[in-house]
Design a protein around this motif. Structure first.
Motif, mmCIF file in Angstrom:
data_model
loop_
_atom_site.group_PDB
_atom_site.id
_atom_site.type_symbol
_atom_site.label_atom_id
_atom_site.label_comp_id
_atom_site.label_asym_id
_atom_site.label_seq_id
_atom_site.Cartn_x
_atom_site.Cartn_y
_atom_site.Cartn_z
ATOM 1 N N HIS A 19 0.832 -1.202 0.000
ATOM 2 C CA HIS A 19 0.000 0.000 0.000
ATOM 3 C C HIS A 19 0.867 1.253 0.000
ATOM 4 O O HIS A 19 0.648 2.177 -0.787
ATOM 5 N N VAL A 20 1.865 1.281 0.878
ATOM 6 C CA VAL A 20 2.751 2.441 0.957
ATOM 7 C C VAL A 20 3.502 2.626 -0.358
ATOM 8 O O VAL A 20 3.574 3.732 -0.904
ATOM 9 N N GLU A 21 4.071 1.548 -0.868
ATOM 10 C CA GLU A 21 4.893 1.650 -2.073
ATOM 11 C C GLU A 21 4.064 2.026 -3.301
ATOM 12 O O GLU A 21 4.533 2.772 -4.167
ATOM 13 N N GLU A 22 2.831 1.555 -3.370
ATOM 14 C CA GLU A 22 1.981 1.903 -4.503
ATOM 15 C C GLU A 22 1.595 3.380 -4.468
ATOM 16 O O GLU A 22 1.617 4.063 -5.492
ATOM 17 N N VAL A 23 1.265 3.872 -3.278
ATOM 18 C CA VAL A 23 0.824 5.263 -3.163
ATOM 19 C C VAL A 23 1.987 6.229 -3.346
ATOM 20 O O VAL A 23 1.889 7.212 -4.088
ATOM 21 N N LEU A 24 3.100 5.979 -2.688
ATOM 22 C CA LEU A 24 4.215 6.930 -2.702
ATOM 23 C C LEU A 24 5.212 6.683 -3.829
ATOM 24 O O LEU A 24 6.001 7.574 -4.163
ATOM 25 N N GLY A 25 5.219 5.482 -4.382
ATOM 26 C CA GLY A 25 6.091 5.205 -5.513
ATOM 27 C C GLY A 25 7.547 5.018 -5.147
ATOM 28 O O GLY A 25 8.429 5.183 -6.000
ATOM 29 N N VAL A 26 7.824 4.663 -3.887
ATOM 30 C CA VAL A 26 9.194 4.407 -3.445
ATOM 31 C C VAL A 26 9.212 3.118 -2.627
ATOM 32 O O VAL A 26 8.186 2.706 -2.089
ATOM 33 N N ALA A 27 10.390 2.496 -2.554
ATOM 34 C CA ALA A 27 10.515 1.216 -1.856
ATOM 35 C C ALA A 27 10.773 1.415 -0.365
ATOM 36 O O ALA A 27 11.540 2.297 0.030
ATOM 37 N N LEU A 52 8.069 6.667 8.161
ATOM 38 C CA LEU A 52 6.800 5.987 7.980
ATOM 39 C C LEU A 52 7.025 4.506 8.262
ATOM 40 O O LEU A 52 8.026 3.930 7.831
ATOM 41 N N GLU A 53 6.087 3.913 8.959
ATOM 42 C CA GLU A 53 6.189 2.514 9.354
ATOM 43 C C GLU A 53 5.013 1.729 8.788
ATOM 44 O O GLU A 53 3.867 2.168 8.888
ATOM 45 N N ALA A 54 5.287 0.582 8.184
ATOM 46 C CA ALA A 54 4.253 -0.389 7.849
ATOM 47 C C ALA A 54 4.313 -1.460 8.932
ATOM 48 O O ALA A 54 5.391 -1.981 9.224
ATOM 49 N N ILE A 55 3.173 -1.777 9.552
ATOM 50 C CA ILE A 55 3.188 -2.693 10.692
ATOM 51 C C ILE A 55 2.013 -3.655 10.626
ATOM 52 O O ILE A 55 0.938 -3.311 10.119
ATOM 53 N N ALA A 56 2.239 -4.877 11.115
ATOM 54 C CA ALA A 56 1.196 -5.898 11.138
ATOM 55 C C ALA A 56 1.569 -6.957 12.170
ATOM 56 O O ALA A 56 2.708 -7.024 12.641
ATOM 57 N N ILE A 57 0.599 -7.774 12.498
ATOM 58 C CA ILE A 57 0.860 -8.910 13.384
ATOM 59 C C ILE A 57 1.794 -9.885 12.681
ATOM 60 O O ILE A 57 1.639 -10.178 11.497
ATOM 61 N N PRO A 78 -8.786 -3.335 4.327
ATOM 62 C CA PRO A 78 -7.586 -3.015 3.549
ATOM 63 C C PRO A 78 -6.580 -2.234 4.383
ATOM 64 O O PRO A 78 -6.928 -1.659 5.423
ATOM 65 N N PRO A 79 -5.324 -2.180 3.937
ATOM 66 C CA PRO A 79 -4.310 -1.392 4.650
ATOM 67 C C PRO A 79 -4.723 0.067 4.718
ATOM 68 O O PRO A 79 -5.372 0.587 3.793
ATOM 69 N N ARG A 80 -4.329 0.717 5.810
ATOM 70 C CA ARG A 80 -4.658 2.143 5.934
ATOM 71 C C ARG A 80 -3.716 2.822 6.923
ATOM 72 O O ARG A 80 -3.127 2.180 7.783
ATOM 73 N N LEU A 81 -3.625 4.137 6.763
ATOM 74 C CA LEU A 81 -2.890 4.953 7.718
ATOM 75 C C LEU A 81 -3.692 4.945 9.007
ATOM 76 O O LEU A 81 -4.787 5.506 9.071
ATOM 77 N N ALA A 82 -3.168 4.294 10.037
ATOM 78 C CA ALA A 82 -3.971 4.001 11.226
ATOM 79 C C ALA A 82 -3.554 4.767 12.465
ATOM 80 O O ALA A 82 -4.379 4.958 13.365
ATOM 81 N N ASN A 83 -2.298 5.169 12.551
ATOM 82 C CA ASN A 83 -1.825 5.806 13.779
ATOM 83 C C ASN A 83 -0.754 6.842 13.494
ATOM 84 O O ASN A 83 -0.034 6.759 12.497
ATOM 85 N N TRP A 84 -0.673 7.806 14.404
ATOM 86 C CA TRP A 84 0.429 8.749 14.389
ATOM 87 C C TRP A 84 1.083 8.711 15.756
ATOM 88 O O TRP A 84 0.432 8.490 16.774
ATOM 89 N N ILE A 85 2.395 8.878 15.753
ATOM 90 C CA ILE A 85 3.177 8.658 16.967
ATOM 91 C C ILE A 85 4.018 9.904 17.239
ATOM 92 O O ILE A 85 4.692 10.413 16.338
#
Length: 201
Positions: A19-27, A52-57, A78-85
């Motif tokens: 999700h992150v890589e598709e939206v932002l276009g970077v690895a 930016l962090e991608a996180i999952a169980i 679906p994946p989503r921006l869920a939290n800010w730290i």
């Protein structure tokens, strides 16, 4: 209180990363495992010390006998921006000035990283999760200062909540990039990327 990073959650780490890589276009770069909560992540360095962090169980890790952070036990869809730290210099002092439910300090580590984070007993942050997670780094160089730059820069983080004005008043945060707007609970981040302006939700 200073904005530290953003977290994209998903049912799998692969989906969050995609999700992150598709939206932002970077690895994204490798991250690691959080043994205490049985999760794992991937990371993306942003400008100005953010990341930016991608996180999952982590399904290969033992399931803890307490709720995981970021309300990941209940995550669906679906994946989503869920939290800010956000980070603070003194977590205990910061929590004394924040509303009940912001969490209790938990000592965490990943590789050579050490930090303390306020985690609610049920894993659910206040105000339907729109409240930021708060941490105190215990290392001189946190991830935002270690990661290679991706060419992406956060322009604006929109924290959307029916009581947006109240949420803003609760936080000792001065950051022109963070804006609070009324509406159904959601996060929306606008980035400048090598491919132009992109919006991550």
């Amino acid at each position: 209180m200073i904005l530290d990073h953003l977290a994209v959650a998903s049912e799998t780490l692969e989906a969050a990363q995609a999700h992150v890589e598709e939206v932002l276009g970077v690895a994204m770069a490798p991250g690691g495992k959080h043994a205490h909560f049985g999760t794992h992540n991937r990371l993306l360095g942003l400008a100005e010390g953010l990341y930016l962090e991608a996180i999952a169980i982590d399904r290969a890790a033992p399931k803890p006998d307490y709720p995981r952070w970021f309300d990941l036990d209940r995550f669906t869809g679906p994946p989503r921006l869920a939290n800010w730290i956000c980070r603070v210099d003194d977590l205990d002092a910061a929590l004394a000035g924040l509303p009940e439910g912001a969490g209790e300090p938990v000592t965490l580590e990943r590789g050579d990283l050490r930090w303390r984070m306020a985690v609610p007993d049920d894993g659910i942050l206040p105000m339907q999760g729109a409240f930021p997670a708060v941490l105190e780094w215990e290392v001189p160089n946190p991830p935002g200062e270690r990661l290679d730059p991706s060419g992406c820069r956060l322009l604006r983080l929109e924290v959307i909540h029916p009581e947006a004005a109240r949420l803003a008043q609760l936080l000792p945060l001065t950051d022109s990039r963070v804006v609070f707007e009324g509406g159904d609970v959601a996060l929306r981040a606008v980035f400048d990327t090598p491919h132009g302006e992109r919006v991550l939700t």
